[in-house]
Structure formats: C-alpha cells, structure tokens
Motif scaffolding. Structure first.
Motif, short mmCIF file in Angstrom:
data_model
loop_
_atom_site.label_atom_id
_atom_site.label_comp_id
_atom_site.label_asym_id
_atom_site.label_seq_id
_atom_site.Cartn_x
_atom_site.Cartn_y
_atom_site.Cartn_z
N ASP A 49 18.85 6.91 -5.20
CA ASP A 49 18.80 8.15 -5.97
C ASP A 49 18.65 7.92 -7.47
N GLY A 50 18.51 6.65 -7.88
CA GLY A 50 18.30 6.33 -9.29
C GLY A 50 19.56 6.09 -10.09
N THR A 88 32.01 9.90 -9.73
CA THR A 88 31.15 10.77 -8.93
C THR A 88 29.71 10.61 -9.39
N ILE A 89 28.81 10.47 -8.42
CA ILE A 89 27.38 10.40 -8.72
C ILE A 89 26.64 11.44 -7.89
N GLY A 90 25.64 12.04 -8.50
CA GLY A 90 24.83 13.02 -7.80
C GLY A 90 23.77 12.34 -6.95
N GLU A 149 21.71 22.64 -8.64
CA GLU A 149 20.48 22.10 -9.19
C GLU A 149 20.29 20.66 -8.75
N ALA A 150 19.11 20.12 -9.00
CA ALA A 150 18.81 18.73 -8.62
C ALA A 150 19.71 17.76 -9.37
N HIS A 151 20.05 16.65 -8.70
CA HIS A 151 20.83 15.60 -9.37
C HIS A 151 19.94 14.91 -10.40
N VAL A 179 30.01 10.61 -3.70
CA VAL A 179 28.60 11.01 -3.71
C VAL A 179 28.55 12.50 -3.45
N CYS A 180 27.70 13.22 -4.20
CA CYS A 180 27.72 14.67 -4.04
C CYS A 180 26.39 15.30 -4.38
N ASN A 181 26.20 16.49 -3.82
CA ASN A 181 25.16 17.39 -4.30
C ASN A 181 25.81 18.12 -5.47
#
Length: 123
Positions: A113-114, A6-8, A58-60, A51-53
């Motif tokens: 998104d980095g 999982t990545i923010g 809070e911000a990823h 992929v998720c919020n």
C-alpha cells in the motif's frame, strides 16, 4: 512507550494477511478486528501495528516522512524480515545493511500500500 501505530490500506483483509505472514515467525496474529481496522501483534499489551481503511472514507495516503520501524533481535533477523517483505511484494527503499558503524543496522521497504517500513537492530 508506543502502544500501536496505525497505517491506512486499500484492503484490510489483504493487509491483515500480508502483515501476519510477514511476522509469522514471531507469532504475529490479528488481536483485534472491527472490520475497517485490525490490530496485529504477538501479545496483547505489547506494541502492535493497526491496518485500516481511513475513518473519513477517503483513499489512504502514505505520508511523506512517516515510517513504522520494527525492532529485530539481530542483524540476521532484520535482514530476513527485509528479504521476506521484498519476496512478498514490498518495494525496496534501502537494502538491509549497516547504517551507523557498530550502532544501527536496518533495511527499508514500502508495503503493497506504499507505507514505509524499517526492520532494524541497534548495536
């Protein structure tokens, strides 16, 4: 052994499109979508990227030292995925190339998104 990673992200819809487009040649699609999180893969029961919020609202924040590596079938496929990611707006973290003679070939990018990604093949 790995089911999914999982990545923010800032924008789940944009990330779903980016990853589905990146892996379109492998037949990737959204397999699960619950709004703030979507799982993308080629087959249910096989490793996927989610992929998720972030759950806490809070911000990823991409982690330092965290990376998701995607296995390729060949050096050519690893290089093609690296090049496609760059064309789609990823930034270079190490051009595709031989890393360990006759053992490891890989290319590294950061998605929009980095998040750090690797496309690799052993052998």
């Amino acid at each position: 052994m790995i089911g999914y990673a999982t990545i923010g992200v800032k924008d789940v819809d944009a990330a779903k499109k980016w990853y589905c487009d990146l892996f379109a040649d492998q037949g990737a699609e959204v397999k699960v979508d619950i709004g703030r999180l979507a799982m993308i893969g080629t087959q249910s029961g096989q490793p996927m990227i989610a992929v998720c919020n972030p759950y806490n609202g809070e911000a990823h924040e991409p982690g330092n030292g965290n990376m998701v590596a995607f296995a390729a079938d060949s050096k050519e496929q690893a290089e093609a995925l690296y090049n496609r990611a760059i064309e789609m707006g990823a930034s270079c973290e190490g051009e595709a190339g031989q890393r360990i003679p006759d053992r490891f070939y890989g290319g590294y990018v950061r998605d929009p998104d980095g998040n750090k990604l690797c496309f690799y093949v052993f052998g």
